[in-house]
Design an enzyme around this catalytic site. Structure first.
Site, PDB file in Angstrom:
ATOM      1  N   ASN A  11       0.881  -1.170   0.000  1.00  0.00           N
ATOM      2  CA  ASN A  11       0.000   0.000   0.000  1.00  0.00           C
ATOM      3  C   ASN A  11       0.914   1.213   0.000  1.00  0.00           C
ATOM      4  O   ASN A  11       1.532   1.543   1.012  1.00  0.00           O
ATOM      5  CB  ASN A  11      -0.923   0.020   1.227  1.00  0.00           C
ATOM      6  CG  ASN A  11      -1.812   1.251   1.254  1.00  0.00           C
ATOM      7  OD1 ASN A  11      -1.402   2.344   0.884  1.00  0.00           O
ATOM      8  ND2 ASN A  11      -3.038   1.089   1.707  1.00  0.00           N
ATOM      9  N   GLU A  38      -3.816   1.598  -3.063  1.00  0.00           N
ATOM     10  CA  GLU A  38      -3.956   3.029  -2.781  1.00  0.00           C
ATOM     11  C   GLU A  38      -3.002   3.847  -3.664  1.00  0.00           C
ATOM     12  O   GLU A  38      -2.265   4.712  -3.189  1.00  0.00           O
ATOM     13  CB  GLU A  38      -3.732   3.339  -1.296  1.00  0.00           C
ATOM     14  CG  GLU A  38      -4.483   4.577  -0.861  1.00  0.00           C
ATOM     15  CD  GLU A  38      -4.465   4.818   0.642  1.00  0.00           C
ATOM     16  OE1 GLU A  38      -4.959   5.886   1.040  1.00  0.00           O
ATOM     17  OE2 GLU A  38      -3.987   3.957   1.413  1.00  0.00           O
ATOM     18  N   TYR A 109      -7.764  -3.902  -2.093  1.00  0.00           N
ATOM     19  CA  TYR A 109      -7.666  -2.839  -1.093  1.00  0.00           C
ATOM     20  C   TYR A 109      -9.020  -2.746  -0.395  1.00  0.00           C
ATOM     21  O   TYR A 109      -9.949  -2.104  -0.892  1.00  0.00           O
ATOM     22  CB  TYR A 109      -7.276  -1.524  -1.763  1.00  0.00           C
ATOM     23  CG  TYR A 109      -7.253  -0.309  -0.865  1.00  0.00           C
ATOM     24  CD1 TYR A 109      -6.805  -0.400   0.449  1.00  0.00           C
ATOM     25  CD2 TYR A 109      -7.661   0.933  -1.328  1.00  0.00           C
ATOM     26  CE1 TYR A 109      -6.779   0.714   1.270  1.00  0.00           C
ATOM     27  CE2 TYR A 109      -7.640   2.056  -0.525  1.00  0.00           C
ATOM     28  CZ  TYR A 109      -7.192   1.938   0.783  1.00  0.00           C
ATOM     29  OH  TYR A 109      -7.170   3.050   1.603  1.00  0.00           O
ATOM     30  N   ASP A 151      -3.953  -4.778   1.074  1.00  0.00           N
ATOM     31  CA  ASP A 151      -4.287  -4.125   2.340  1.00  0.00           C
ATOM     32  C   ASP A 151      -5.693  -4.568   2.717  1.00  0.00           C
ATOM     33  O   ASP A 151      -6.673  -4.100   2.144  1.00  0.00           O
ATOM     34  CB  ASP A 151      -4.200  -2.608   2.168  1.00  0.00           C
ATOM     35  CG  ASP A 151      -4.572  -1.849   3.431  1.00  0.00           C
ATOM     36  OD1 ASP A 151      -4.869  -2.501   4.458  1.00  0.00           O
ATOM     37  OD2 ASP A 151      -4.579  -0.609   3.391  1.00  0.00           O
ATOM     38  N   ASN A 153      -6.915  -4.204   5.777  1.00  0.00           N
ATOM     39  CA  ASN A 153      -7.403  -3.272   6.804  1.00  0.00           C
ATOM     40  C   ASN A 153      -8.032  -3.973   8.004  1.00  0.00           C
ATOM     41  O   ASN A 153      -8.904  -3.413   8.675  1.00  0.00           O
ATOM     42  CB  ASN A 153      -8.369  -2.256   6.190  1.00  0.00           C
ATOM     43  CG  ASN A 153      -7.681  -0.948   5.834  1.00  0.00           C
ATOM     44  OD1 ASN A 153      -6.915  -0.416   6.641  1.00  0.00           O
ATOM     45  ND2 ASN A 153      -7.923  -0.438   4.647  1.00  0.00           N
ATOM     46  N   ASP A 254       2.665   4.752   5.176  1.00  0.00           N
ATOM     47  CA  ASP A 254       2.472   4.247   6.533  1.00  0.00           C
ATOM     48  C   ASP A 254       2.407   2.716   6.560  1.00  0.00           C
ATOM     49  O   ASP A 254       2.404   2.114   7.637  1.00  0.00           O
ATOM     50  CB  ASP A 254       1.243   4.867   7.205  1.00  0.00           C
ATOM     51  CG  ASP A 254       0.015   4.925   6.312  1.00  0.00           C
ATOM     52  OD1 ASP A 254       0.096   4.509   5.132  1.00  0.00           O
ATOM     53  OD2 ASP A 254      -1.041   5.389   6.785  1.00  0.00           O
ATOM     54  N   HIS A 255       2.378   2.093   5.381  1.00  0.00           N
ATOM     55  CA  HIS A 255       2.461   0.638   5.252  1.00  0.00           C
ATOM     56  C   HIS A 255       3.844   0.252   4.733  1.00  0.00           C
ATOM     57  O   HIS A 255       4.530   1.066   4.114  1.00  0.00           O
ATOM     58  CB  HIS A 255       1.430   0.120   4.247  1.00  0.00           C
ATOM     59  CG  HIS A 255       0.009   0.357   4.638  1.00  0.00           C
ATOM     60  ND1 HIS A 255      -0.828  -0.646   5.089  1.00  0.00           N
ATOM     61  CD2 HIS A 255      -0.751   1.485   4.615  1.00  0.00           C
ATOM     62  CE1 HIS A 255      -2.028  -0.163   5.327  1.00  0.00           C
ATOM     63  NE2 HIS A 255      -2.007   1.137   5.044  1.00  0.00           N
TER      64      HIS A 255
END
Length: 264
Positions: A11, A38, A109, A151, A153, A254-255
């Protein structure tokens, strides 16, 4: 004919904003295939040259302006591409393709789900659960060797977050999400490669918030990114790694990326 395959999934939180570190990953790891989530770029502005110049001539894109977006970039041919609308609203959250060897790569995603874990007051949370439910129904009918990455989540295990008790009411680790992901996994007997190669309760995080002044020192991570293999394919997987140092690269996502290696 390709007998070994190395695939990375990341991501990237805007492929154009982070083109430099995407290029660094490709140069250092040399994966055969890169799956991005993303991307935040419509297909007509996707930086295709970044990949083509490095030999990634095969592209499957499902982009959207400013939001979401997924892509598969490959040095090996891609066939029979598909795009599922598991969000049921046209958002660009999935792309898949088949390799010459017959293995399908699915790149997804899953929505984050907003801040409140109650579908009655937070429609985004309900959309996330419905997305996973549609994936579950799809998984039930799979009959070919498949690797699904992306991702998700959701951090499913207690040891997949920095503090289980503190995050029980936080979207991504709530019992209802964990239950939904468990049903998805059971629908195809998916093998969670992250925990196959890094068994619980060993520390295994893939995401750290931008809010932390020092992400490494606070280490408030979560395992939100996953690679799952069909049972028939899992036996061919020889390695799985989490590239945690990438979180400290310049202007990072951030991933962090995941790497998987297979014998075909």
């Amino acid at each position: 004919m390709v007998t070994k395959l190395k695939l990375a999934s990341w991501n990237i939180n805007s492929v154009r904003a982070r083109a430099d570190i995407v290029g660094r990953l490709l140069d250092e790891e040399q994966p055969d295939i890169l799956c991005l989530q993303e991307t935040k770029a419509h297909n007509d502005v996707f930086p295709a040259a970044l990949f083509a110049d490095r030999g990634y001539r095969f592209h499957e894109l499902n982009g959207q302006k400013m939001h979401h977006g997924v892509a598969i970039l490959s040095r090996v041919p891609l066939h029979d591409s598909g795009r599922h609308d598991w969000q049921d609203n046209g958002e660009a959250r999935h792309v898949g393709a088949r390799l010459d060897c017959g293995v399908r790569i699915e790149n997804v995603y899953i929505p984050a789900g907003g801040d409140i874990p109650d579908r009655n007051v937070n429609p985004k949370f309900g959309q996330k659960l419905d997305f996973i439910e549609r994936m579950t129904r799809w998984s039930e009918g799979l009959a070919e060797p498949t690797l699904i990455v992306g991702d998700f989540n959701v951090a499913p295990l207690e040891c997949d977050v920095w503090n289980h008790k503190a995050l029980l009411d936080v979207v991504s680790h709530t019992p209802v999400e964990v239950d939904a992901l468990g049903k998805l996994q059971a629908a195809h007997d998916w093998v969670d490669l992250g925990r196959h190669f890094i068994p619980a309760p060993e520390r295994n995080f893939t995401w750290w918030s931008y809010r932390a002044t020092d992400w490494a020192a606070s280490d408030r991570g979560r395992r939100l990114d996953h690679m799952w293999a069909s049972p028939m394919l899992a036996a061919q997987v020889t390695a799985h790694r989490v590239l945690e140092p990438c979180r400290g690269w310049q202007r990072p996502s951030d991933h962090v990326p995941l790497i998987v290696e297979l014998e075909l």
